[in-house]
Every structure is written in C-alpha cells, then in structure tokens.
Design a protein around this motif. Structure first.
Motif, PDB file in Angstrom:
ATOM      1  N   LYS A 195       8.022  18.784   1.528  1.00 38.08           N
ATOM      2  CA  LYS A 195       6.778  17.989   0.904  1.00 38.08           C
ATOM      3  C   LYS A 195       7.118  17.776  -0.773  1.00 38.08           C
ATOM      4  O   LYS A 195       7.119  18.934  -1.388  1.00 38.08           O
ATOM      5  N   ARG A 199      -0.601  15.551  -1.450  1.00 37.25           N
ATOM      6  CA  ARG A 199      -1.771  14.803  -0.993  1.00 37.25           C
ATOM      7  C   ARG A 199      -1.101  13.398  -0.788  1.00 37.25           C
ATOM      8  O   ARG A 199      -0.122  13.097  -0.987  1.00 37.25           O
ATOM      9  N   ARG A 200      -1.542  12.213   0.018  1.00 37.36           N
ATOM     10  CA  ARG A 200      -1.286  10.894  -0.064  1.00 37.36           C
ATOM     11  C   ARG A 200      -0.763  10.464  -1.460  1.00 37.36           C
ATOM     12  O   ARG A 200      -1.690  10.927  -2.417  1.00 37.36           O
ATOM     13  N   ASP A 228      -8.611   9.259  -2.615  1.00 37.72           N
ATOM     14  CA  ASP A 228      -8.157  10.167  -1.686  1.00 37.72           C
ATOM     15  C   ASP A 228      -6.389  10.004  -1.628  1.00 37.72           C
ATOM     16  O   ASP A 228      -5.715  10.408  -0.713  1.00 37.72           O
ATOM     17  N   ILE A 229      -6.173   9.302  -2.571  1.00 41.82           N
ATOM     18  CA  ILE A 229      -4.654   9.014  -2.593  1.00 41.82           C
ATOM     19  C   ILE A 229      -4.352   9.150  -4.462  1.00 41.82           C
ATOM     20  O   ILE A 229      -4.931   8.659  -5.016  1.00 41.82           O
ATOM     21  N   GLN A 271       8.054   9.549   1.990  1.00 42.70           N
ATOM     22  CA  GLN A 271       6.793  10.265   2.194  1.00 42.70           C
ATOM     23  C   GLN A 271       5.531   9.455   1.302  1.00 42.70           C
ATOM     24  O   GLN A 271       4.551   9.463   1.524  1.00 42.70           O
ATOM     25  N   ALA A 272       5.852   8.252   0.427  1.00 42.21           N
ATOM     26  CA  ALA A 272       5.042   7.447  -0.139  1.00 42.21           C
ATOM     27  C   ALA A 272       4.186   6.670   0.697  1.00 42.21           C
ATOM     28  O   ALA A 272       4.820   6.192   1.748  1.00 42.21           O
ATOM     29  N   GLU A 273       2.972   6.534   0.432  1.00 39.76           N
ATOM     30  CA  GLU A 273       2.225   5.605   1.381  1.00 39.76           C
ATOM     31  C   GLU A 273       2.578   4.203   1.026  1.00 39.76           C
ATOM     32  O   GLU A 273       2.568   3.081   1.811  1.00 39.76           O
ATOM     33  N   CYS A 296       9.237   1.709   3.136  1.00 38.14           N
ATOM     34  CA  CYS A 296       7.940   2.066   2.310  1.00 38.14           C
ATOM     35  C   CYS A 296       7.356   0.770   2.035  1.00 38.14           C
ATOM     36  O   CYS A 296       8.044  -0.123   1.378  1.00 38.14           O
ATOM     37  N   ALA A 336      -3.712   0.380   1.064  1.00 45.35           N
ATOM     38  CA  ALA A 336      -4.031   1.684   1.014  1.00 45.35           C
ATOM     39  C   ALA A 336      -5.072   2.017   2.282  1.00 45.35           C
ATOM     40  O   ALA A 336      -5.286   2.966   2.848  1.00 45.35           O
ATOM     41  N   GLN A 339      -3.699   0.928   7.638  1.00 42.87           N
ATOM     42  CA  GLN A 339      -2.343   1.575   8.235  1.00 42.87           C
ATOM     43  C   GLN A 339      -1.550   0.419   9.022  1.00 42.87           C
ATOM     44  O   GLN A 339      -0.478   0.507   8.837  1.00 42.87           O
ATOM     45  N   ARG A 342       0.503  -1.798   6.726  1.00 40.58           N
ATOM     46  CA  ARG A 342       1.583  -0.821   5.894  1.00 40.58           C
ATOM     47  C   ARG A 342       2.756  -0.565   7.075  1.00 40.58           C
ATOM     48  O   ARG A 342       3.827  -0.768   6.712  1.00 40.58           O
TER      49      ARG A 342
END
Length: 389
Positions: A195, A199-200, A228-229, A271-273, A296, A336, A339, A342
């Motif tokens: 990681k 966090r996100r 939260d991100i 790993q990025a949202e 991504c 964000a 989902q 995304r």
C-alpha cells in the motif's frame, strides 16, 4: 566532456534535449535512445544543460552534458552559447551521426544550426503548445526557427492540436514536413500489493509547475467537501513551496500530500480511485496515458493539447472545460461517489495500452528515422536489422 577520437563502430544517432532532469519529453527521448541503442545503432544522448537524469538510461547509451548554466550575467550567457556551439560541432564532426533527433524548441534550434553546418539529416519535435514557444518568438528568432524547421527532414508533433496550432501561425503555415507520432504507454514493472497510502486517494502526477495546474486541483478538491478520500500529487518542482502554503491555508495538511517524485508510480496508478490531469496546457500528457493504461478512471481539463485526443468524454474518462474549478470539483465528486461509473470508465481506459503500445509507437519512430538516415548504404544496413523490443 570526453569525446572519442574516432567515429563509433555502429551507425550513430544523436538525441538532443535541453535537460534530462524530468518531464514527459525527457522520458520519451530517453526511451527512444534506449530503444535504438538495442537495434544496431549507437545512441548518443546530448543534454544542453548539466542535470541529473530523472529516468534510467541504458549503460551502453553515451551521454554528454554540454554546459552548466548556473549564472545569468551577459558574459556568462555568451560563454555558454559559445561552449554549446563548439561542443555540438565537435561531437558531430567526430562521431558522424547518420541522423539527429531533437526535442523542445531550444534544442531544435541548436540541432538545426549544427546539422545544417555539418550536413547531417535532422528531425525536430515540438512537444507542447507552439503558442508558448515558436509562435511567441520575436521576428528574427521566429524566422530562424522557421528556416531551420523547413530544412528539417521532419517536424514531429505529438498531438493534432499541436500541429493545428503551429500551422495557424501565418509564418509556419507553409510547413509541409510535419509528422504526428503520439507518445507510447510507459512499460512499468508489475504493480505490487504494498500500500502506498492507508486511505482512498485521488492522484495527480507531474512536475510541480504552474502550467501543470495543481493549484487548481487543490482548490477543486477542497470544494468537493469529500472527507473519506485524500489527494496525493506525486512529483517535484519549483511550485512546491507555493502549493504547500496553499494547502496550509485551506486547512488540508493531513489530506493533501506532496510526497515528491516516486519510482513506483505503477503502485500509485493501480491503487488510486481517480486520476486527475489539471494542466493549463499540454503537448500529449504521458501521465494521463499511464493512468488510463492501469484502468484508473481519469478526469482531465480539455486543455491545449492532447486530452481531447485521448479521452472520449464519458466513455473512457471525463473531460472538463479548461480552467473550470467548479467543473473539476463536480467531476471528482461525481466519480468518487459512483463505483459503477469508475469501473466502466476504467475498463474502457485500458484500451490505450493497445492503441499506444510501445511496439507501435517506437515502430513509427524507427520508420521515420530509417527514411531520413544519411547515405543509402547505412539505410540498407538499418533496414536489414531486426528490432529487439
């Protein structure tokens, strides 16, 4: 600068650029030098300035740094010009390149002058908006560039927008030797499971410079109200202190991170949202291509030039009106919280790994250089070689 006393054993290619210290153009020209050095050429990478390379250069590629521009007094500038001219001429006459490829306007002009005097075929490449370079030159400077560009074997651009911008200028519209070659997807080592953040996170990648627009991204992120991100901007540059101050004023020191340059970008992309390209202008953004190749989901300003040639809006990414903080903020918030969207955008974004595969793009460069390399005997020798991708 230690120059060999005699020509090298293999056909020599020169690759000339103002600096090797980092950026999309530097990455592309180093990858080209590495590629051709594996394919029956001797690559010679020439940096006009003495900087530490930001990307890996193969051991067999010869690298020369021409001068160390640390002072700006008139007498120092005259010295640096004289030193650059002398060393370029000496390198060319000693190593006898079959072709020279240069990136970025200042290097293009030096390459054009040197190659015209030594009768070496040369290819120049504009890597960003001509409005920031040749189109904005003074009369004599512009006409010197025009003269040299007309004499070039080819003027390579990375995006159609760059070509259109160059040709809209009344002086450059007569150019008839323009070729368009986009940037290849960077081939990274496989991403690891380690990681990079707990966090996100939303990701930005690039040089911390005004033109890259990370100040706009930080403002847009602040306006989303997302808690939260986090936002991570990977890269370094002259705007770091300004961005740190901006982050502090917005009270986001724990949520917006500037970790500097990283050699494990593949882990960040995977790993990025969301990936965001907030540039004020571009040439053909490597980082956007890289992020999309990892699936991504990406948001980009519809700036000059490149994003609109890479992203089909709402199909494989989202385009936002250039410079719109609200538009960027809304697009980030939308992605964000969705989902499904995304996943859909990320899945289609991966197709760029095929359209911009290095085999295809490097093959286009190889065909161009074979076409213009000096002497029919050398051209025949090159044509008989087998690529070693």
């Amino acid at each position: 600068m230690n120059i060999p006393a005699a020509p090298l054993s293999k056909p020599v290619l020169f690759f000339i650029i103002p600096s090797l210290k980092g950026g999309g153009a530097e990455r592309v020209i180093i990858s080209l030098a590495n590629y051709f050095n594996k394919n029956n050429f001797q690559s010679v990478l020439i940096s006009l300035n003495n900087d530490i390379p930001a990307y890996e250069i193969d051991n067999d590629v010869k690298v020369y740094y021409l001068t160390d521009r640390q002072k700006s007094r008139f007498v120092d500038r005259v010295y640096h010009i004289t030193e650059t001219f002398y060393k370029l001429i000496k390198l060319s006459r000693t190593l006898k390149p079959v072709c020279t490829l240069s990136f970025i306007t200042s290097a293009n002009i030096w390459s054009g002058i040197t190659c015209s005097l030594t009768r070496v075929p040369y290819i120049v490449s504009e890597r960003t908006s001509p409005d920031r370079s040749v189109n904005s030159f003074t009369y004599w400077h512009k006409h010197l560039a025009l003269f040299l560009y007309k004499r070039a074997a080819a003027v390579v651009v990375s995006a159609k927008g760059v070509e259109d911008c160059l040709l809209k200028d009344k002086d450059f519209k007569s150019l008839s030797n323009i070729d368009r070659i986009t940037n290849a997807v960077t081939i990274f080592q496989p991403a690891s499971d380690e990681k990079v953040h707990n966090r996100r996170f939303i990701l930005g990648v690039g040089r911390l410079a005004y033109v890259k627009g990370f100040d706009i991204l930080i403002d847009a992120y602040a306006k989303t109200g997302l808690e939260d991100i986090d936002l991570i901007v990977v890269g370094d540059g002259e705007e770091r202190a300004t961005l740190v101050e901006q982050i502090a004023k917005l009270g986001l020191k724990d949520r917006v991170l500037l970790p500097g340059s990283r050699n494990n970008l593949q882990n960040y992309y995977s790993q990025a949202e969301i990936y965001v390209l907030p540039s004020r202008n571009e040439g053909y953004p490597n980082a956007l291509v890289e992020a999309m190749s990892f699936g991504c989901p990406s948001v980009a300003f519809d700036c000059n030039f490149g994003p609109a040639e890479i992203i089909a809006n709402n199909e494989n990414g989202i385009l936002v009106n250039n410079g719109s903080v609200k538009g960027l903020s809304d697009a980030i918030a939308r992605l964000a919280s969705d989902q499904v969207l995304r996943d859909e955008l990320g899945s289609k974004a991966r197709i760029i790994s095929q359209t911009n595969h290095p085999d295809k793009i490097l093959g286009e460069w190889e065909a161009l250089i074979k076409k213009h390399a000096a002497t029919s005997a050398i051209t025949a020798q090159i044509a008989s070689s087998q690529p070693a991708l």
